[in-house]
Scaffold this motif. Sequence first.
Motif, short mmCIF file in Angstrom:
data_model
loop_
_atom_site.label_atom_id
_atom_site.label_comp_id
_atom_site.label_asym_id
_atom_site.label_seq_id
_atom_site.Cartn_x
_atom_site.Cartn_y
_atom_site.Cartn_z
N VAL A 242 0.83 -1.21 0.00
CA VAL A 242 0.00 0.00 0.00
C VAL A 242 0.86 1.26 0.00
N PHE A 243 2.03 1.19 0.64
CA PHE A 243 2.87 2.38 0.74
C PHE A 243 3.47 2.77 -0.61
N HIS A 244 3.38 1.91 -1.60
CA HIS A 244 3.80 2.31 -2.93
C HIS A 244 2.87 3.37 -3.51
N PHE A 245 1.68 3.53 -2.92
CA PHE A 245 0.79 4.59 -3.36
C PHE A 245 1.35 5.97 -2.98
N LEU A 246 2.34 6.01 -2.12
CA LEU A 246 3.01 7.28 -1.81
C LEU A 246 3.95 7.69 -2.93
N THR A 247 4.29 6.75 -3.80
CA THR A 247 5.25 7.01 -4.86
C THR A 247 4.85 8.17 -5.77
N PRO A 248 3.57 8.26 -6.21
CA PRO A 248 3.23 9.40 -7.08
C PRO A 248 3.51 10.75 -6.45
N PHE A 249 3.06 10.92 -5.19
CA PHE A 249 3.24 12.23 -4.54
C PHE A 249 4.71 12.60 -4.40
N PHE A 250 5.46 11.72 -3.75
CA PHE A 250 6.87 12.02 -3.51
C PHE A 250 7.68 11.98 -4.81
N GLY A 251 7.30 11.10 -5.73
CA GLY A 251 8.02 11.03 -7.00
C GLY A 251 7.83 12.28 -7.82
#
Length: 293
Positions: A242-251
Motif C-alpha cells: 500500500v505504501f507504494h501509493f506514496l510514490t506518485p506524490f513524492f516522486g
Amino acid sequence: MDWRAIAMGVAFGIIWASAFASARVIVLNAPPLYALSIRFLVSGLIGVGLAFAMGQSWRLTRPQWIATLVFGISQNALYLGLNFVAMQTVEASLAAIVASTMPLLVAFASWAFFGERLRPLAVLGLFAGVAGVAVIMGARLQGDVDLFGLALCVIGVLSLAVATMSVRGASTGGNFLMIVGLQMLVGAAVLSVPAVAFETFTVTWNWPLVIAFLYTVIMPGLVATLIWFYLVDRIGATRAAVFHFLTPFFGVATAALLLGEELGSGDILGVLIITAGILAVQLSRQKPPAAPR
C-alpha cells in the motif's frame, strides 16, 4: 497497522520515490544498464560486508535463497533495469506514477494465489489509489509521452509485483541485510550481460552524476530495501505494498523540485485521492474495539 510500521512505510515511500529523480540524472549522463549494474555491485558488496560485520550468515534457508534470486532478477534486473532504460525518454515523475500501481497487482495476486482476504474498505482503498493514479496519468498522457518508454515502465511494474510477493520467502530466518546484499549482487550479474552486449560505456562526468550515483547506492539501494524487508516481515506483502501509493506524490514532488518537471492540478488531485485510499486501507486493518459487557 501500528505506528512503527506506518513510519517505516512512509520512510520507504520517500526514499523509494526519490530514486526516480536520481535515476533520471544518471541515465542522462551514463549508459543505464552499465550504471545500474555498477550501482548494484557497489551496494551489494557494502551490504554483504556490513552483514558479515554484524555476524549475519550467508547460509540462508532454501526459501530465502529462492526469494533472493527471484527478488534480484524481478526487481533489480527487470523492474529497475527497464525503468532506467525508459527514463532516457520518460520523465521521472511518470515512471514513479506507473510504479505506484503495483499494490493492486500484489493484492490481486495475494487473493488469487495465496487465498488472502481483503476487507471491503481495503478493496475500496486500493481502487481509490488506482483511481488517483488514473487521474494523474490522464493529465500526463495529454502531452508528448514516449509510448515505448511507457511500455517498459508497465512491464517493469509487473516484475516489481512478482518481486514483492517473493519477499514472503525471505521474511523468516533473519539475515535481512545479507539477503539485501546478495539480491543486489544477483541484479548486478544479470544486468552486466545486456550492458556489455548492447551498450557503449560512455559517461559524461559531472557533479550531479556523482552525487546522484552515490545517493542511489546508499539510500534507495541499501536503506530503502532493508526497510522494505523489515516492513514486509512486520505487516505482510499486501499491506506493505500500500505504501507504494506514496510514490506518485513524492516522486512527482521530487522531480518537480530537483529536475524542474511540471506539477499540475491533475497531479495534486490524484495525490489527494491516493492519500484517501491509503487511509482507507490502514483503517481496514484496525481491530474493532471490544464490545462492552
